[in-house]
Design an enzyme around this catalytic site. Structure first.
Site, mmCIF file in Angstrom:
data_model
loop_
_atom_site.group_PDB
_atom_site.id
_atom_site.type_symbol
_atom_site.label_atom_id
_atom_site.label_comp_id
_atom_site.label_asym_id
_atom_site.label_seq_id
_atom_site.Cartn_x
_atom_site.Cartn_y
_atom_site.Cartn_z
ATOM 1 N N ASP A 177 -0.726 3.066 5.580
ATOM 2 C CA ASP A 177 -1.020 2.725 4.186
ATOM 3 C C ASP A 177 -2.454 2.238 4.002
ATOM 4 O OD1 ASP A 177 1.499 3.451 3.514
ATOM 5 O OD2 ASP A 177 2.267 1.433 3.196
ATOM 6 N N HIS B 91 5.727 -6.175 4.679
ATOM 7 C CA HIS B 91 4.559 -5.334 4.974
ATOM 8 C C HIS B 91 3.274 -6.166 5.065
ATOM 9 C CE1 HIS B 91 7.587 -2.504 3.711
ATOM 10 N NE2 HIS B 91 6.843 -1.490 4.129
ATOM 11 N N ARG C 238 6.699 -4.790 8.581
ATOM 12 C CA ARG C 238 7.259 -3.443 8.583
ATOM 13 C C ARG C 238 7.573 -2.981 9.998
ATOM 14 N NH1 ARG C 238 3.758 2.049 7.388
ATOM 15 N NH2 ARG C 238 5.476 3.537 7.510
ATOM 16 N N GLU D 84 3.962 -6.825 -10.584
ATOM 17 C CA GLU D 84 4.284 -7.988 -9.751
ATOM 18 C C GLU D 84 4.050 -9.312 -10.472
ATOM 19 O OE1 GLU D 84 3.523 -4.469 -7.228
ATOM 20 O OE2 GLU D 84 2.388 -5.447 -8.846
ATOM 21 N N ARG E 285 11.601 -7.112 8.035
ATOM 22 C CA ARG E 285 11.966 -6.694 6.673
ATOM 23 C C ARG E 285 13.402 -6.154 6.642
ATOM 24 N NH1 ARG E 285 10.085 -0.558 5.240
ATOM 25 N NH2 ARG E 285 10.128 0.279 7.353
ATOM 26 N N PHE F 184 0.666 -7.393 -2.713
ATOM 27 C CA PHE F 184 0.935 -7.492 -4.152
ATOM 28 C C PHE F 184 1.608 -8.806 -4.520
ATOM 29 C CE2 PHE F 184 1.554 -2.841 -3.086
ATOM 30 C CZ PHE F 184 0.214 -2.544 -3.260
#
Length: 315
Positions: A116, A108, A166, A57, A10, A82
């Site tokens: 998360d 991610h 990530r 999104e 990322r 998302f």
């Protein structure tokens, strides 16, 4: 960057957008996650070409489709959960169906989102995206490959799904010599007893697994399959014929991802035992990344275990 450095893909995504922005005219969209997806770099460098669409999104993909229909290449960014999950209908009907020039850059991905937890750990995105007609699916193994894939995606006319992580992963390619070619797998290590086909962060683990097997007098071929769609069926058939057993490794569900794609391909071209390493039909959970990788069997030792099972099942 150099071989051995640990860099999150990322991070490479954000920095590569800035470098390309100096010479190419394109737009970047984000869904209120610019700090996390690293599109914030582009936002600071080219504020007139960056648009934050908020936590919406599906709308972001609609905006991306409109810009692309007007002739402007677009990178639309969010977490994989998302981007691929929440906005699937819009990607299907507004981007893939009219074959628009939208690059969906999903960060991610997989369980390495860590703390998360299950709601953000997307292990289904490759399965979703590879079902869409005309959609390219690219999952780079390291920062060098990520940079090359982003450059390719910008030059490519049509929809593309780019998968980034990530978690910082080791650089395995020489930045001076690496070249990305769509639809072509990369033999990183030759071998005669079993083939390990890996993608994303599992590629470096596949190389570790090959070293473990070598110490046990087993010769493992390692293939980096960055392009999951279109898949390099020619290379897979050759490897299956020459080694007689295959293991796949991915940070994704074993259902519908790389493992499924490889099994589908070889069942038609040259059936051999195929064992899969990945998330086994379960959701993720919150936690630090190393324990999560171990819990879900995304390790070199699990690849070794599956390689032995595949070899034992040879005809």
């Amino acid at each position: 960057m150099k071989i051995g450095d640990k860099i999150a893909t990322r991070e490479t995504y954000g920095k590569t957008l800035v470098a390309l922005g100096e010479t190419h005219d394109f737009v970047v969209l984000d869904a209120d996650l610019a700090e996390a997806t690293k599109t914030v770099y582009f936002k600071k460098a080219f504020p007139d070409r960056f648009f934050d669409c908020g936590i919406a999104e599906s709308n972001m993909i609609g905006v991306a489709a409109g810009l692309a229909a007007a002739g402007k290449p677009v990178f639309a960014s969010s977490f994989a959960m998302f981007a691929a999950g929440r906005a699937f209908e819009q990607i299907r009907n507004s981007v893939a169906y009219p074959h628009l020039n939208v690059k969906i850059a999903a960060t991610h991905a997989g369980i390495t989102v860590g703390e998360d937890g299950a709601t953000h750990q997307c292990n289904e995105d490759i399965a979703l995206m590879r079902t869409l007609p005309g959609m390219l699916v690219i999952n780079p193994s390291d920062a060098v490959e990520a940079e090359a894939a982003i450059k390719f995606a910008l030059e490519h006319e049509g929809p593309c799904y780019l998968r980034f992580g990530r978690y910082a992963v080791p650089v395995i390619h020489d930045p001076e010599s690496y070249t990305f070619t769509l639809g072509k797998g990369e033999v990183l290590r030759d071998g005669t007893d079993v083939t390990i086909v890996a993608t994303g962060l599992m590629v470096s683990m596949a190389l570790e697994a090959a070293e473990i097997l070598a110490a046990e007098n087993t010769s493992a071929r390692v293939i980096n399959m960055a392009t999951i769609k279109p898949l390099d069926s020619e290379l897979l058939e050759k490897a299956a014929r020459e080694t007689g057993a295959v293991v796949t490794a991915e940070e994704h569900s074993v259902i519908g991802g790389l493992g499924s794609a490889v099994a589908e391909t070889l069942s038609l071209l040259y059936p051999v035992p195929v064992h899969r390493v990945g998330v086994m039909d379960s959701f993720g959970r919150s936690g630090k990344v190393p324990p999560l990788l171990k819990r879900y069997g995304l390790t070199p030792s699990r690849i070794v275990e599956k390689a032995k099972l595949a070899m034992a099942a040879k005809r």
